[in-house]
Design an enzyme around this catalytic site. Structure first.
Site, PDB file in Angstrom:
ATOM      1  N   SER A  89       0.825  -1.072  -0.047  1.00  0.00           N
ATOM      2  CA  SER A  89       0.207  -0.122  -0.028  1.00  0.00           C
ATOM      3  C   SER A  89       0.895   1.213  -0.158  1.00  0.00           C
ATOM      4  O   SER A  89       2.024   1.240   0.753  1.00  0.00           O
ATOM      5  CB  SER A  89      -0.949  -0.272   1.156  1.00  0.00           C
ATOM      6  OG  SER A  89      -1.544   1.303   1.348  1.00  0.00           O
ATOM      7  N   TYR A 112      -2.316  -1.314  10.793  1.00  0.00           N
ATOM      8  CA  TYR A 112      -2.761  -1.936   9.411  1.00  0.00           C
ATOM      9  C   TYR A 112      -1.542  -1.504   8.564  1.00  0.00           C
ATOM     10  O   TYR A 112      -0.938  -2.491   7.931  1.00  0.00           O
ATOM     11  CB  TYR A 112      -3.995  -1.060   8.733  1.00  0.00           C
ATOM     12  CG  TYR A 112      -3.975  -1.541   7.502  1.00  0.00           C
ATOM     13  CD1 TYR A 112      -4.279  -2.618   6.794  1.00  0.00           C
ATOM     14  CD2 TYR A 112      -3.832  -0.437   6.502  1.00  0.00           C
ATOM     15  CE1 TYR A 112      -4.157  -2.977   5.392  1.00  0.00           C
ATOM     16  CE2 TYR A 112      -3.715  -0.943   4.943  1.00  0.00           C
ATOM     17  CZ  TYR A 112      -3.936  -2.094   4.611  1.00  0.00           C
ATOM     18  OH  TYR A 112      -4.050  -1.953   3.328  1.00  0.00           O
ATOM     19  N   LYS A 135       1.857  -3.828   6.555  1.00  0.00           N
ATOM     20  CA  LYS A 135       2.244  -3.878   5.270  1.00  0.00           C
ATOM     21  C   LYS A 135       3.897  -3.693   5.159  1.00  0.00           C
ATOM     22  O   LYS A 135       4.445  -4.183   4.359  1.00  0.00           O
ATOM     23  CB  LYS A 135       1.662  -2.748   4.330  1.00  0.00           C
ATOM     24  CG  LYS A 135      -0.072  -3.113   4.226  1.00  0.00           C
ATOM     25  CD  LYS A 135      -0.114  -4.023   3.452  1.00  0.00           C
ATOM     26  CE  LYS A 135      -1.535  -4.356   3.240  1.00  0.00           C
ATOM     27  NZ  LYS A 135      -1.928  -5.850   2.512  1.00  0.00           N
TER      28      LYS A 135
HETATM   29  P1  NAD Z   1     -11.226  -7.053   0.953  1.00  0.00           P
HETATM   30  O1  NAD Z   1     -11.332  -7.158   2.406  1.00  0.00           O
HETATM   31  O2  NAD Z   1     -12.322  -6.978  -0.050  1.00  0.00           O
HETATM   32  O3  NAD Z   1     -10.140  -8.537   0.277  1.00  0.00           O
HETATM   33  C1  NAD Z   1      -9.496  -9.217   1.133  1.00  0.00           C
HETATM   34  C2  NAD Z   1      -9.803 -10.813   1.288  1.00  0.00           C
HETATM   35  O4  NAD Z   1      -9.030 -11.307   2.009  1.00  0.00           O
HETATM   36  C3  NAD Z   1     -11.305 -10.789   1.777  1.00  0.00           C
HETATM   37  O5  NAD Z   1     -12.011 -11.497   0.878  1.00  0.00           O
HETATM   38  C4  NAD Z   1     -11.149 -11.667   3.226  1.00  0.00           C
HETATM   39  O6  NAD Z   1     -12.152 -12.353   3.306  1.00  0.00           O
HETATM   40  C5  NAD Z   1      -9.787 -12.398   2.965  1.00  0.00           C
HETATM   41  N1  NAD Z   1      -9.120 -12.450   4.094  1.00  0.00           N
HETATM   42  C6  NAD Z   1      -8.839 -11.777   5.205  1.00  0.00           C
HETATM   43  N2  NAD Z   1      -8.232 -12.425   5.977  1.00  0.00           N
HETATM   44  C7  NAD Z   1      -8.111 -13.703   5.617  1.00  0.00           C
HETATM   45  C8  NAD Z   1      -7.429 -15.028   6.013  1.00  0.00           C
HETATM   46  N3  NAD Z   1      -6.708 -14.984   7.406  1.00  0.00           N
HETATM   47  N4  NAD Z   1      -7.329 -16.009   5.415  1.00  0.00           N
HETATM   48  C9  NAD Z   1      -7.984 -15.979   4.134  1.00  0.00           C
HETATM   49  N5  NAD Z   1      -8.777 -15.039   3.710  1.00  0.00           N
HETATM   50  C10 NAD Z   1      -8.515 -14.053   4.339  1.00  0.00           C
HETATM   51  O7  NAD Z   1      -9.992  -6.090   0.503  1.00  0.00           O
HETATM   52  P2  NAD Z   1      -9.359  -5.609  -0.749  1.00  0.00           P
HETATM   53  O8  NAD Z   1      -9.502  -4.078  -0.987  1.00  0.00           O
HETATM   54  O9  NAD Z   1      -9.673  -6.429  -1.936  1.00  0.00           O
HETATM   55  O10 NAD Z   1      -7.835  -5.613  -0.570  1.00  0.00           O
HETATM   56  C11 NAD Z   1      -7.067  -6.796  -0.845  1.00  0.00           C
HETATM   57  C12 NAD Z   1      -5.551  -6.586  -0.511  1.00  0.00           C
HETATM   58  O11 NAD Z   1      -5.155  -5.265  -0.851  1.00  0.00           O
HETATM   59  C13 NAD Z   1      -5.421  -6.247   1.148  1.00  0.00           C
HETATM   60  O12 NAD Z   1      -4.157  -7.135   1.377  1.00  0.00           O
HETATM   61  C14 NAD Z   1      -5.355  -4.920   1.118  1.00  0.00           C
HETATM   62  O13 NAD Z   1      -4.563  -4.647   2.608  1.00  0.00           O
HETATM   63  C15 NAD Z   1      -4.476  -4.485   0.154  1.00  0.00           C
HETATM   64  N6  NAD Z   1      -4.740  -3.033  -0.296  1.00  0.00           N
HETATM   65  C16 NAD Z   1      -6.071  -2.650  -0.433  1.00  0.00           C
HETATM   66  C17 NAD Z   1      -6.262  -1.200  -0.727  1.00  0.00           C
HETATM   67  C18 NAD Z   1      -7.751  -0.697  -0.858  1.00  0.00           C
HETATM   68  O14 NAD Z   1      -7.658   0.396  -0.626  1.00  0.00           O
HETATM   69  N7  NAD Z   1      -8.678  -1.457  -1.100  1.00  0.00           N
HETATM   70  C19 NAD Z   1      -5.213  -0.458  -0.810  1.00  0.00           C
HETATM   71  C20 NAD Z   1      -3.871  -0.942  -0.550  1.00  0.00           C
HETATM   72  C21 NAD Z   1      -3.562  -2.290  -0.248  1.00  0.00           C
HETATM   73  C1  WQD Z   2      -9.533   9.346   0.778  1.00  0.00           C
HETATM   74  C2  WQD Z   2      -9.849  10.927   1.183  1.00  0.00           C
HETATM   75  C3  WQD Z   2      -9.927  11.291   3.275  1.00  0.00           C
HETATM   76  C4  WQD Z   2     -14.037   9.250   3.820  1.00  0.00           C
HETATM   77  C5  WQD Z   2      -6.955   4.343   2.694  1.00  0.00           C
HETATM   78  C6  WQD Z   2      -5.724   3.854   3.604  1.00  0.00           C
HETATM   79  C7  WQD Z   2      -4.727   3.145   2.700  1.00  0.00           C
HETATM   80  C8  WQD Z   2      -5.460   2.387   1.706  1.00  0.00           C
HETATM   81  C9  WQD Z   2      -6.490   3.068   0.714  1.00  0.00           C
HETATM   82  C10 WQD Z   2      -5.245   0.216   2.303  1.00  0.00           C
HETATM   83  C11 WQD Z   2      -9.120  11.341   2.300  1.00  0.00           C
HETATM   84  C12 WQD Z   2     -11.461  11.710   2.495  1.00  0.00           C
HETATM   85  C13 WQD Z   2     -12.787   9.723   3.549  1.00  0.00           C
HETATM   86  C14 WQD Z   2     -14.932  10.012   4.165  1.00  0.00           C
HETATM   87  C15 WQD Z   2     -13.725  11.990   3.341  1.00  0.00           C
HETATM   88  N1  WQD Z   2      -5.657   1.354   2.071  1.00  0.00           N
HETATM   89  N2  WQD Z   2     -12.901  11.319   3.307  1.00  0.00           N
HETATM   90  N3  WQD Z   2     -14.939  11.350   4.013  1.00  0.00           N
HETATM   91  O1  WQD Z   2      -7.299   7.451   3.798  1.00  0.00           O
HETATM   92  O2  WQD Z   2      -6.550   7.888   1.407  1.00  0.00           O
HETATM   93  O3  WQD Z   2      -6.524   5.515   2.019  1.00  0.00           O
HETATM   94  O4  WQD Z   2      -7.425   3.706   1.801  1.00  0.00           O
HETATM   95  O5  WQD Z   2      -4.158  -0.078   2.199  1.00  0.00           O
HETATM   96  O6  WQD Z   2      -3.779   2.715   3.474  1.00  0.00           O
HETATM   97  O7  WQD Z   2      -5.301   4.620   4.607  1.00  0.00           O
HETATM   98  O8  WQD Z   2      -8.685   6.446   1.664  1.00  0.00           O
HETATM   99  O9  WQD Z   2     -10.754   6.716   1.013  1.00  0.00           O
HETATM  100  O10 WQD Z   2     -10.337   6.545   3.239  1.00  0.00           O
HETATM  101  O11 WQD Z   2     -10.040   8.547   1.997  1.00  0.00           O
HETATM  102  O12 WQD Z   2     -13.659  13.347   3.461  1.00  0.00           O
HETATM  103  O13 WQD Z   2     -16.061   9.686   4.481  1.00  0.00           O
HETATM  104  O14 WQD Z   2     -11.240  11.119   1.552  1.00  0.00           O
HETATM  105  O15 WQD Z   2      -9.929  12.310   4.633  1.00  0.00           O
HETATM  106  O16 WQD Z   2      -8.729  12.833   2.233  1.00  0.00           O
HETATM  107  P1  WQD Z   2      -7.070   6.981   2.387  1.00  0.00           P
HETATM  108  P2  WQD Z   2      -9.729   7.238   1.924  1.00  0.00           P
END
Ligand code: NAD
Ligand code: WQD
Length: 336
Positions: A124, A149, A153
Site C-alpha cells: 500500500s 494496518y 504492510k
Molecule cells: P478485501 O477485504 O475486499 O479482500 C481481502 C480478502 O481477504 C477478503 O475476501 C477476506 O475475506 C480475505 N481474508 C482476510 N483475512 C484472511 C485470512 N486470514 N485467510 C483467508 N482470507 C482472508 O480487501 P481488498 O480491498 O480487496 O484488498 C486486498 C488487499 O489489498 C489487502 O491485502 C489490502 O490490505 C490491500 N490493499 C487494499 C487497498 C484498498 O484501498 N482497497 C489499498 C492498498 C492495499
Molecule cells: C480519501 C480521502 C479522507 C472518507 C486508505 C488507507 C490506505 C489505503 C487506501 C489500504 C481522504 C477523505 C474519506 C469520508 C472523507 N488502504 N474522506 N470522508 O485514507 O487515502 O487511504 O485507503 O491499504 O492505506 O489509509 O482513503 O478513501 O479513506 O480517504 O472526507 O467519509 O477522502 O480524509 O482525504 P485514504 P480514504
C-alpha cells in the site's frame, strides 16, 4: 500449473481473477470469507465464462494451505488476503498483526515447503508515510506508519525482502496500491463494505440512499480546495497491473517494487463533483474535523510500472464514478 489467489473473493482479488482468467491463466482461489462471500467468485465465473476451483481456507491454517498446494500444482501466489480497515486496526492491533503478519508467515512456510517461491504481494501507498514529498517514488525510504494496518504492510514488505536476500530462488513483486475505486463494467462485482470507511464507497452509499450525508474530513489542508488529495485508480486497471506483475515474477528472481497509481491527484470535493456529474445525482455533504492520521497529499509517480511492466492506468475518473454507481445501484446490499 495454477496461480493461487489468496483473498480472491475480496474486492481487488475478484477483479484480478477476471483479468487473469481473461488473459488465459489457470487460477485457484482461497478465502476465509471474513470480508467477502463465495457469490463474488460465482460472478467471476459468470463474467468470464471460465471455471476454477475455490476453497474456504484461512492463511493461518498450514494444513489446509498445504492441501491446496498439493492438489493444484501452484506455481505462484498473488497474496491479497488480509484485514484492511485502518481505524479497526488501531482498536484491534493484535488481530491485525496475527492475521496479516502471522498468516503471511504461515503461507510463506507452506510455499517454501512446496518449492513455490514466486509471490506478488498487495502492499500500500501507506508505507511512504507522512514524511516523503509527493509524488511518491519506489526509491524513497519508507516512512513512519501511523496505524497497525500500515505497519503490517511495512513489516511484510521487509519479511519478503529478507527471505529473498537469504534465498536467491525467491521472486517477489511488491505492489503499492494507491486508492482503488470503481467496479467491473458489468456491474456484477464491486466493493461491498458493511460500513464504508473509504471515500468512494461512502459517496455511493449516500447516492443509493443508505447514508444521508457525506462528512468531508477537513477543508483546511494546504491543497487547492483545502480537502485531501489522493490518487484514485480504477480497480480494473489495478487488476490488469497484477497480470503484468505475474508475467514479470515468473521468469525472474529477486525483489521489485512497483507503484500502481495514475499519478493524478484528485481532491475530495473534486471526486464528489465528478460523481455528481457522471451520474447526475446530488451528493449532500458537510465539512467536519479532519480525520486523525490523514495527510494532505498522496499520489504516485507511476513511471516505473510503465517502463518495466509496460502497464499504465487507462480509465478516467468519470469511468471510476460511472462503474461504481452501476455496481452500487444494481447491488444496493452488496452480494446479499
Ligand atoms: P478485501 O477485504 O475486499 O479482500 C481481502 C480478502 O481477504 C477478503 O475476501 C477476506 O475475506 C480475505 N481474508 C482476510 N483475512 C484472511 C485470512 N486470514 N485467510 C483467508 N482470507 C482472508 O480487501 P481488498 O480491498 O480487496 O484488498 C486486498 C488487499 O489489498 C489487502 O491485502 C489490502 O490490505 C490491500 N490493499 C487494499 C487497498 C484498498 O484501498 N482497497 C489499498 C492498498 C492495499
Ligand atoms: C480519501 C480521502 C479522507 C472518507 C486508505 C488507507 C490506505 C489505503 C487506501 C489500504 C481522504 C477523505 C474519506 C469520508 C472523507 N488502504 N474522506 N470522508 O485514507 O487515502 O487511504 O485507503 O491499504 O492505506 O489509509 O482513503 O478513501 O479513506 O480517504 O472526507 O467519509 O477522502 O480524509 O482525504 P485514504 P480514504
Amino acid at each position: 500449473m495454477s496461480i493461487l489467489i489468496t483473498g480472491g473473493a475480496g474486492y481487488i482479488g475478484s477483479h484480478t481473477c477476471v483479468e487473469l482468467l481473461d488473459a488465459g491463466y489457470e487460477i485457484t482461489v482461497l478465502d476465509n470469507y471474513c470480508n467477502s462471500c463465495p457469490e463474488a467468485l460465482e460472478r467471476v465465473k459468470k463474467i468470464t465464462g471460465k471455471d476454477f476451483k475455490y476453497y474456504e481456507c484461512d492463511i493461518r491454517d498450514a494444513e489446509g494451505l498445504d492441501k491446496i498446494f498439493k492438489e493444484n500444482n501452484i506455481e505462484a501466489v498473488i497474496h491479497f488476503a488480509g484485514l484492511k480497515a485502518v481505524g479497526e486496526s488501531c482498536q484491534k492491533p493484535l488481530e491485525y498483526y496475527a492475521n496479516n503478519i502471522g498468516g503471511t508467515l504461515t503461507m510463506l512456510e507452506v510455499m517454501r515447503s512446496n518449492n513455490c517461491k514466486k509471490i506478488v504481494f498487495s502492499s500500500s501507498a501507506t508505507v511512504y508515510g507522512a514524511e516523503n514529498p509527493v509524488p511518491f517514488v519506489e526509491t524513497m525510504k519508507t516512512g513512519t506508519t501511523t496505524n497497525p494496518y500500515g505497519t503490517t504492510k511495512l513489516y511484510i514488505e521487509t519479511i519478503l525482502q529478507d527471505i529473498s536476500k537469504a534465498d536467491d530462488q525467491w521472486s517477489v513483486v511488491l505492489l503499492r496500491y494507491f486508492n482503488p475505486v470503481g467496479a467491473h463494467e458489468s456491474g456484477l462485482i464491486g466493493e461491498a463494505p458493511s460500513f464504508p470507511n473509504n471515500l468512494m464507497p461512502y459517496i455511493s452509499q449516500v447516492a443509493v440512499g443508505k447514508r444521508e450525508c457525506l462528512s468531508v474530513y477537513g477543508d483546511c489542508y494546504d491543497t487547492p480546495d483545502g480537502t485531501g488529495v489522493r490518487d484514485y485508480i480504477h480497480v480494473v486497471d489495478l487488476a490488469k497491473g497484477h497480470v503484468k506483475a505475474i508475467e514479470y515474477v515468473m521468469p525472474r528472481t529477486g525483489v521489485e517494487i512497483f507503484n500502481l497509481g495514475t499519478g493524478n491527484g484528485v481532491s475530495v470535493l473534486e471526486l464528489v463533483k465528478a460523481f455528481e456529474d457522471a451520474n447526475n445525482i446530488k451528493i449532500p455533504y458537510k465539512i467536519v474535523e479532519p480525520r486523525a492520521g490523514d495527510i494532505a497529499y498522496c499520489y504516485s509517480n507511476p513511471e516505473k510500472a510503465y517502463k518495466v511492466l509496460g502497464w499504465k492506468a487507462e480509465k478516467s475518473v468519470k469511468e471510476m464514478c460511472e462503474d461504481t454507481w452501476r455496481w452500487q445501484k444494481n447491488n444496493p446490499d452488496g452480494y446479499n
